[in-house]
Design an enzyme around this catalytic site. Structure first.
Site, PDB file in Angstrom:
ATOM      1  N   PHE A 536       0.881  -1.179   0.000  1.00  0.00           N
ATOM      2  CA  PHE A 536       0.000   0.000   0.000  1.00  0.00           C
ATOM      3  C   PHE A 536       0.918   1.228   0.000  1.00  0.00           C
ATOM      4  O   PHE A 536       1.132   1.847   1.059  1.00  0.00           O
ATOM      5  CB  PHE A 536      -0.899  -0.004   1.242  1.00  0.00           C
ATOM      6  CG  PHE A 536      -1.969  -1.055   1.210  1.00  0.00           C
ATOM      7  CD1 PHE A 536      -3.210  -0.803   0.620  1.00  0.00           C
ATOM      8  CD2 PHE A 536      -1.746  -2.314   1.764  1.00  0.00           C
ATOM      9  CE1 PHE A 536      -4.199  -1.785   0.591  1.00  0.00           C
ATOM     10  CE2 PHE A 536      -2.726  -3.289   1.735  1.00  0.00           C
ATOM     11  CZ  PHE A 536      -3.961  -3.039   1.151  1.00  0.00           C
ATOM     12  N   PHE A 541       2.715   1.270   3.913  1.00  0.00           N
ATOM     13  CA  PHE A 541       2.950  -0.048   4.527  1.00  0.00           C
ATOM     14  C   PHE A 541       2.685  -1.176   3.537  1.00  0.00           C
ATOM     15  O   PHE A 541       2.094  -0.965   2.475  1.00  0.00           O
ATOM     16  CB  PHE A 541       2.105  -0.232   5.794  1.00  0.00           C
ATOM     17  CG  PHE A 541       0.633  -0.480   5.526  1.00  0.00           C
ATOM     18  CD1 PHE A 541       0.141  -1.779   5.341  1.00  0.00           C
ATOM     19  CD2 PHE A 541      -0.265   0.579   5.466  1.00  0.00           C
ATOM     20  CE1 PHE A 541      -1.208  -1.997   5.101  1.00  0.00           C
ATOM     21  CE2 PHE A 541      -1.611   0.358   5.233  1.00  0.00           C
ATOM     22  CZ  PHE A 541      -2.092  -0.934   5.044  1.00  0.00           C
ATOM     23  N   GLU A 543       1.220  -5.232   3.453  1.00  0.00           N
ATOM     24  CA  GLU A 543       0.511  -6.259   4.216  1.00  0.00           C
ATOM     25  C   GLU A 543       1.058  -7.632   3.812  1.00  0.00           C
ATOM     26  O   GLU A 543       1.116  -7.947   2.616  1.00  0.00           O
ATOM     27  CB  GLU A 543      -0.993  -6.203   3.875  1.00  0.00           C
ATOM     28  CG  GLU A 543      -1.775  -7.335   4.505  1.00  0.00           C
ATOM     29  CD  GLU A 543      -3.181  -7.500   3.911  1.00  0.00           C
ATOM     30  OE1 GLU A 543      -3.468  -6.892   2.848  1.00  0.00           O
ATOM     31  OE2 GLU A 543      -3.970  -8.261   4.497  1.00  0.00           O
ATOM     32  N   ILE A 544       1.479  -8.401   4.803  1.00  0.00           N
ATOM     33  CA  ILE A 544       1.927  -9.766   4.506  1.00  0.00           C
ATOM     34  C   ILE A 544       0.709 -10.673   4.619  1.00  0.00           C
ATOM     35  O   ILE A 544       0.025 -10.691   5.649  1.00  0.00           O
ATOM     36  CB  ILE A 544       3.027 -10.218   5.477  1.00  0.00           C
ATOM     37  CG1 ILE A 544       4.274  -9.370   5.225  1.00  0.00           C
ATOM     38  CG2 ILE A 544       3.342 -11.702   5.313  1.00  0.00           C
ATOM     39  CD1 ILE A 544       5.392  -9.608   6.203  1.00  0.00           C
ATOM     40  N   VAL A 545       0.451 -11.403   3.553  1.00  0.00           N
ATOM     41  CA  VAL A 545      -0.769 -12.212   3.530  1.00  0.00           C
ATOM     42  C   VAL A 545      -0.467 -13.679   3.879  1.00  0.00           C
ATOM     43  O   VAL A 545      -1.051 -14.229   4.794  1.00  0.00           O
ATOM     44  CB  VAL A 545      -1.448 -12.100   2.143  1.00  0.00           C
ATOM     45  CG1 VAL A 545      -2.787 -12.812   2.138  1.00  0.00           C
ATOM     46  CG2 VAL A 545      -1.642 -10.638   1.761  1.00  0.00           C
ATOM     47  N   CYS A 547       2.906 -16.581   4.329  1.00  0.00           N
ATOM     48  CA  CYS A 547       4.359 -16.767   4.386  1.00  0.00           C
ATOM     49  C   CYS A 547       4.591 -18.238   4.703  1.00  0.00           C
ATOM     50  O   CYS A 547       4.062 -18.752   5.690  1.00  0.00           O
ATOM     51  CB  CYS A 547       4.910 -15.872   5.489  1.00  0.00           C
ATOM     52  SG  CYS A 547       6.567 -16.267   5.966  1.00  0.00           S
ATOM     53  N   LEU A 579       2.841  -5.059   8.045  1.00  0.00           N
ATOM     54  CA  LEU A 579       1.750  -5.476   8.938  1.00  0.00           C
ATOM     55  C   LEU A 579       1.311  -6.873   8.540  1.00  0.00           C
ATOM     56  O   LEU A 579       1.334  -7.220   7.354  1.00  0.00           O
ATOM     57  CB  LEU A 579       0.555  -4.528   8.793  1.00  0.00           C
ATOM     58  CG  LEU A 579       0.636  -3.145   9.443  1.00  0.00           C
ATOM     59  CD1 LEU A 579      -0.573  -2.320   9.046  1.00  0.00           C
ATOM     60  CD2 LEU A 579       0.733  -3.243  10.967  1.00  0.00           C
ATOM     61  N   ILE A 610      -6.357  -3.516   5.051  1.00  0.00           N
ATOM     62  CA  ILE A 610      -5.853  -4.894   5.097  1.00  0.00           C
ATOM     63  C   ILE A 610      -6.961  -5.850   5.536  1.00  0.00           C
ATOM     64  O   ILE A 610      -7.951  -5.456   6.138  1.00  0.00           O
ATOM     65  CB  ILE A 610      -4.610  -5.035   6.026  1.00  0.00           C
ATOM     66  CG1 ILE A 610      -4.972  -4.812   7.508  1.00  0.00           C
ATOM     67  CG2 ILE A 610      -3.518  -4.099   5.629  1.00  0.00           C
ATOM     68  CD1 ILE A 610      -3.837  -5.215   8.428  1.00  0.00           C
ATOM     69  N   TYR A 613      -8.477 -10.953  10.283  1.00  0.00           N
ATOM     70  CA  TYR A 613      -8.850 -12.343  10.573  1.00  0.00           C
ATOM     71  C   TYR A 613      -9.221 -12.440  12.051  1.00  0.00           C
ATOM     72  O   TYR A 613      -8.512 -11.891  12.909  1.00  0.00           O
ATOM     73  CB  TYR A 613      -7.681 -13.289  10.264  1.00  0.00           C
ATOM     74  CG  TYR A 613      -7.232 -13.231   8.809  1.00  0.00           C
ATOM     75  CD1 TYR A 613      -7.778 -14.099   7.863  1.00  0.00           C
ATOM     76  CD2 TYR A 613      -6.281 -12.308   8.398  1.00  0.00           C
ATOM     77  CE1 TYR A 613      -7.372 -14.041   6.536  1.00  0.00           C
ATOM     78  CE2 TYR A 613      -5.870 -12.246   7.081  1.00  0.00           C
ATOM     79  CZ  TYR A 613      -6.418 -13.111   6.151  1.00  0.00           C
ATOM     80  OH  TYR A 613      -6.020 -13.052   4.840  1.00  0.00           O
TER      81      TYR A 613
HETATM   82  N1  COA Z   1       6.868 -20.505  16.144  1.00  0.00           N
HETATM   83  C1  COA Z   1       7.988 -20.096  16.748  1.00  0.00           C
HETATM   84  N2  COA Z   1       9.158 -19.996  16.104  1.00  0.00           N
HETATM   85  C2  COA Z   1       9.194 -20.400  14.834  1.00  0.00           C
HETATM   86  C3  COA Z   1       8.094 -20.878  14.158  1.00  0.00           C
HETATM   87  C4  COA Z   1       6.868 -20.918  14.869  1.00  0.00           C
HETATM   88  N3  COA Z   1       5.796 -21.343  14.325  1.00  0.00           N
HETATM   89  N4  COA Z   1       8.480 -21.197  12.902  1.00  0.00           N
HETATM   90  C5  COA Z   1       9.784 -20.931  12.807  1.00  0.00           C
HETATM   91  N5  COA Z   1      10.188 -20.459  13.970  1.00  0.00           N
HETATM   92  C6  COA Z   1      11.511 -20.023  14.326  1.00  0.00           C
HETATM   93  C7  COA Z   1      12.612 -20.981  13.945  1.00  0.00           C
HETATM   94  O1  COA Z   1      12.797 -21.960  14.924  1.00  0.00           O
HETATM   95  C8  COA Z   1      13.767 -20.022  13.846  1.00  0.00           C
HETATM   96  O2  COA Z   1      14.204 -19.682  15.141  1.00  0.00           O
HETATM   97  P1  COA Z   1      15.731 -19.758  15.566  1.00  0.00           P
HETATM   98  O3  COA Z   1      16.464 -19.036  14.500  1.00  0.00           O
HETATM   99  O4  COA Z   1      15.771 -19.096  16.880  1.00  0.00           O
HETATM  100  O5  COA Z   1      16.055 -21.206  15.600  1.00  0.00           O
HETATM  101  C9  COA Z   1      13.143 -18.791  13.251  1.00  0.00           C
HETATM  102  O6  COA Z   1      11.761 -18.861  13.578  1.00  0.00           O
HETATM  103  C10 COA Z   1      13.290 -18.716  11.758  1.00  0.00           C
HETATM  104  O7  COA Z   1      13.697 -19.889  11.212  1.00  0.00           O
HETATM  105  P2  COA Z   1      13.931 -20.042   9.693  1.00  0.00           P
HETATM  106  O8  COA Z   1      14.673 -21.295   9.427  1.00  0.00           O
HETATM  107  O9  COA Z   1      14.500 -18.803   9.163  1.00  0.00           O
HETATM  108  O10 COA Z   1      12.446 -20.140   9.133  1.00  0.00           O
HETATM  109  P3  COA Z   1      11.802 -21.299   8.290  1.00  0.00           P
HETATM  110  O11 COA Z   1      12.545 -21.465   7.017  1.00  0.00           O
HETATM  111  O12 COA Z   1      11.639 -22.443   9.130  1.00  0.00           O
HETATM  112  O13 COA Z   1      10.388 -20.621   7.949  1.00  0.00           O
HETATM  113  C11 COA Z   1       8.076 -20.427   8.527  1.00  0.00           C
HETATM  114  C12 COA Z   1       9.522 -20.194   8.955  1.00  0.00           C
HETATM  115  C13 COA Z   1       7.148 -19.894   9.609  1.00  0.00           C
HETATM  116  C14 COA Z   1       7.790 -19.699   7.227  1.00  0.00           C
HETATM  117  C15 COA Z   1       7.889 -21.923   8.323  1.00  0.00           C
HETATM  118  O14 COA Z   1       8.107 -22.552   9.543  1.00  0.00           O
HETATM  119  C16 COA Z   1       6.502 -22.288   7.833  1.00  0.00           C
HETATM  120  O15 COA Z   1       6.302 -22.351   6.636  1.00  0.00           O
HETATM  121  N6  COA Z   1       5.562 -22.541   8.728  1.00  0.00           N
HETATM  122  C17 COA Z   1       4.236 -22.892   8.357  1.00  0.00           C
HETATM  123  C18 COA Z   1       3.434 -21.777   7.784  1.00  0.00           C
HETATM  124  C19 COA Z   1       3.258 -20.648   8.764  1.00  0.00           C
HETATM  125  O16 COA Z   1       2.956 -20.838   9.914  1.00  0.00           O
HETATM  126  N7  COA Z   1       3.430 -19.408   8.270  1.00  0.00           N
HETATM  127  C20 COA Z   1       3.385 -18.219   9.074  1.00  0.00           C
HETATM  128  C21 COA Z   1       2.107 -17.495   9.008  1.00  0.00           C
HETATM  129  S1  COA Z   1       1.575 -17.085   7.432  1.00  0.00           S
END
Ligand code: COA
Length: 810
Positions: A536, A541, A543-545, A547, A579, A610, A613
């Site tokens: 936006f 800002f 918006e992350i939808v 990830c 956000l 945005i 949820y």
């Molecule tokens: N809760 C707490 N910490 C989390 C976490 C969670 N759900 N997921 C990852 N982390 C932590 C990791 O342990 C790491 O911490 P550290 O560096 O202290 O060990 C840090 O976040 C990032 O790790 P990284 O390897 O860079 O991330 P990743 O490649 O594992 O990707 C996500 C992180 C969240 C994208 C991945 O775990 C994922 O796809 N999860 C499922 C989808 C999701 O929940 N998306 C987020 C909301 S849209």
């Protein structure tokens, strides 16, 4: 000395090459005629004397030399000739006469006071309304000091050169400026006042931050994560750029009239800046009676923006053409220049670039270090064009003060900033070097990295192109290539698997929505993770939808690096806030990426924009425009290693065991705190104690310097004819009862040993031991003995030596 040859352009200077002076005769203005006549005769004399090269398209350097040579020649003339020269620009003192300069009589018109012609004080002025003798034009000047006379003569030569350049220059804007400066100097010579430029142009500096500061900030902003050698190279690249800019010959506004890169507004701003540049930077470089300012120190972004494109092209060309002239170890300056120019261009265009923010400050230690480097790589001679050194005295310092004053000021500044730093820069540099060395020397760690952050591994993969990051999105107006569609489909699957709570259709709808984009992480041409977002820009800002990273690739650092890329991408587009609505499983991950539940954005900025949820938490991350997020972890890691190294170094100092003090045992009631060995090394500073105003003599705080001084005194004392009784310890075999009377013996050999061990941390310790030699001697021996006399004589000699080195209190 490093820094490599300076790259400069041939400029069209005020060249002091007064070859065309014949035209000047046509000038009606009397003062101008004087100038022309004087310039004309001086040039003919130069040609005949052969001291000046023939007229040619002079380079800046040769012009400076020519001007300086001429000035020097005039300064060396006999006083009568100097006065004759001055008379040509001095008002007739005869009451009621309004003549402003003595004119050579007709019969001597072809003769030159800068050569052999010395008019008689009685010779009459050719000016019909004057006809008074030369004497009446100089009667008020005969008493002035030699330096004031030379100053006036210097201004006259500058004025004559300006006049001749004015004849030659075609551009009307430039001509007007030359005329203005000519008149100003003329007036100053007449009234014997300093030339000061006042008026609508304003006073320098014209913009903040100046170009030099912004370029320094750029080096920090873009390159501070590099290793010391690479950082040094980029510093030298930046310095070369500044040097080029400071010798750059700006085009006149009329020459740029058809330039499509300049808007109407730019053009009028450019005209003002061009005039300022001529008046404050360019002309004073050749006329040192005018105060000179360095372009890069007084101008800022506005001027650079208007000249950057053309100037950087010329610099790049110059780099290529002068490549072979650069010493081999400096070639990296040439190779890095395009990269540096590109980075600077990007920052020039960005409205919110931190380097152009006057409040942006690289850390003090970095500034001090850069300033130091700058001094190392930029001695005054390299500022001049490559090849020839600047003639001494021909150029004022960048801020218009004599060079010696500037050095003093810079040293003072450095001292102040160093005092503000808690650690001297040398110590930090040593720690940085040691960290860099330990990294390269630990080969086994390079092959089998242990303890390396995940971020480093991901960055290494990115560098090898094993993984790539692309921002992709659908479009309804432009054709979308097949690759993008395939990646979007793949990303849609990644999101669907990793976010099972989300309806698939909803994911597809947003991933393919044209207002949304996705930052895709591609490995072996497959998307293995991504962040779907909606910018936006008007609200500032993004918006992350969604990830997500595929299950098999999680916890390898990809999620973090993805987020860092999104942050940098947003910053580059002027967005300062991210956000997202995070479900409870994702809150931990977002927290680790710098998000917080504390929303710093006002609700009206995002509410209604945005997607909200129900069971999720809104999280916010503020982006700092000065941080390069993809480098941030490496920078912090490096900094923490340097800190650890500094702590280790300090620890070693603290742990060091030193020989104890024996002076108390020997009867000294007290010693100054600073003389306790090792105290300074662990960080104690003399300022911690209130300064005693009555202290008669401040000795050097540098223990090495003190030790050298003590060694020289000791050596002289040992060689004195009266030293023989004190050269080594008195033995009990030689004098059996000596130690019954003398509790604390001392001799010159023992003192030498103590000096080697670093015992004499202060003057007082050294003097106490020497005094003990003499007092022991006088205590044990009676006054009529040879020993007693030797003690007296050597003591006097010792005091003389100490006084010579400034180590003796008055
Ligand atoms: N809760 C707490 N910490 C989390 C976490 C969670 N759900 N997921 C990852 N982390 C932590 C990791 O342990 C790491 O911490 P550290 O560096 O202290 O060990 C840090 O976040 C990032 O790790 P990284 O390897 O860079 O991330 P990743 O490649 O594992 O990707 C996500 C992180 C969240 C994208 C991945 O775990 C994922 O796809 N999860 C499922 C989808 C999701 O929940 N998306 C987020 C909301 S849209």
């Amino acid at each position: 000395m490093s820094g490599g040859p300076a790259i400069t352009l041939k400029s069209q200077p005020i060249d002091g090459n007064n070859g065309n002076s014949g035209n000047a005769a046509a000038q009606q203005q009397q003062t101008a005629n004087n100038a022309a006549a004087a310039a004309s005769s001086s040039s003919s004399s130069q040609a005949s004397s052969g001291t000046v090269p023939p007229a040619q398209e002079g380079t800046r350097q040769s012009s400076l030399q020519r001007i300086q040579l001429r000035k020097q020649k005039v300064f060396n003339l006999p006083e009568a000739q100097k006065l004759a020269k001055l008379s040509m620009y001095s008002a007739c003192q005869f009451e009621g006469c309004r003549c402003t300069g003595w004119k050579t009589p007709q019969e001597n018109r072809h003769r030159d006071v800068e050569s052999s012609y010395c008019p008689e004080p009685t010779e009459e002025c050719r000016n019909a309304s004057c006809r008074h003798p030369l004497r009446s034009h100089i009667s008020h000047l005969t008493e002035i000091s030699r330096s004031s006379m030379d100053e006036l003569l210097g201004a006259i030569i500058d004025m004559e050169n300006l006049f001749m350049s004015m004849q030659r220059v075609e551009d009307e804007d430039t001509k007007k400026v030359y005329l203005y400066l000519f008149r100003l100097l003329r007036q100053c010579v007449l009234t014997r006042q300093q030339a000061v430029i006042r008026g609508p142009l304003g006073d320098p500096p014209f913009e903040s931050p100046c170009i030099t500061k912004a370029v320094l900030s750029l080096v920090f902003y873009k390159y501070s994560h590099l290793n010391p050698t690479e950082l040094q190279t980029m510093t030298e690249v930046a310095k070369t750029f500044l040097n080029f800019l400071n010798h750059y010959n700006f085009e006149s506004p009329s020459a740029r009239r058809g330039d499509p890169t300049l808007t109407h507004e730019d053009a009028s701003t450019y005209k003002i800046n061009y005039t300022r540049w001529l008046v404050f930077c360019h002309v004073p470089a050749f006329c040192n009676s005018l105060r000179q300012f360095e372009t890069s120190l007084v101008f800022g972004r506005t001027l650079l923006r208007t000249v950057f494109q053309y100037m950087s092209q010329q610099l790049k060309k110059k780099c290529i053409s002068e490549r072979d002239r650069f010493p081999e170890d400096k070639r990296s300056i040439i190779t890095q220049m395009p990269k540096f120019l590109e980075a600077l261009r990007a920052e020039l265009l960005k409205d919110d670039s931190p380097i152009w923010d006057s409040t942006y400050r690289p850390p003090n230690s970095f500034v001090v270090q850069q300033r130091k480097r700058h001094q190392e790589v930029a001695p005054p001679a390299t500022i001049a064009s490559a090849g020839a050194a600047a003639p001494s005295g021909s150029k004022r310092s960048s801020v218009g003060e004599p060079a010696h004053k500037r050095v003093k000021k810079e040293v003072a500044e450095r001292v102040t900033s160093e005092n503000q730093d808690d650690l001297p820069i040398e110590v930090v540099m040593r720690a940085m070097k040691s960290v860099a060395e330990s990294k390269t020397s630990n080969k086994s760690e390079i092959l089998f990295p242990i303890n390396v952050s995940r971020d480093e591994n991901v960055k290494a993969e990115e560098q090898k192109r094993a993984i790539e990051f692309h921002v992709v999105g659908n479009s309804l107006t432009k054709p979308v290539d097949k690759q993008t569609i395939l990646w979007l489909l793949g990303l849609q699957l990644v999101f669907a698997y990793q976010l099972p709570e989300m309806p698939r259709e909803y994911i597809s709808q947003l991933v393919f929505d044209t207002k949304h984009k996705t930052l895709a992480l591609i490995k072996e041409n497959q998307p293995i993770g991504g962040i779907c977002f909606r910018p936006f820009p008007t609200q500032g800002f993004t918006e992350i939808v969604f990830c997500a990273v595929t299950m098999a690739e999680q916890v390898k650092g990809y999620g973090t690096h993805l987020m860092n890329h999104l942050k940098d991408y947003s910053i580059q587009r002027g967005i300062k806030h991210l956000l997202t609505f995070a479900d409870c499983d994702a809150i931990g991950y977002f927290k680790k990426q710098g998000f917080s539940k504390d929303i710093k954005l006002a609700r009206p900025v995002y509410a209604g924009y945005i997607k909200e949820y129900d069971s999720a938490t809104l999280m916010h991350c503020e982006l700092h425009p000065s941080i390069v997020n993809t480098q941030f972890i490496a920078v912090i890691r490096n900094q923490s290693e340097i800190l650890k190294e500094l702590i280790a170094q300090r620890h070693n100092e603290v742990q060091k065991v030193r020989t104890g003090l024996t002076c108390f045992k020997e009867g000294l009631p007290s010693i100054p705190v600073e003389s306790i060995p090792g105290l300074r090394e662990i960080g104690w500073k003399p300022q911690m104690r209130p300064v005693r105003a009555s202290r008669p003599l401040e000795e050097s705080t540098d223990p090495e310097k003190l030790a050298t001084q003590f060694a020289s005194v000791l050596q002289s004392v040992r060689q004195h004819t009266a030293a023989w009784p004190f050269l080594r310890p008195v033995t009990a075999a030689e004098v059996p009862d000596y130690y019954d009377h003398i509790k604390y013996p001392m001799d010159l050999k023992t003192m030498g040993e103590r000096l080697k061990k670093g015992y004499y941390q202060t003057r007082r310790l050294f003097m106490a031991d020497m005094a003990r030699i003499f007092s022991n001697c006088r205590f044990y021996n009676s006054p009529e003995t040879e020993y007693y006399r030797c003690a007296n004589s050597l003591e006097r000699y010792f005091q003389t030596k100490m006084r010579e080195l400034g180590l003796w209190d008055k």
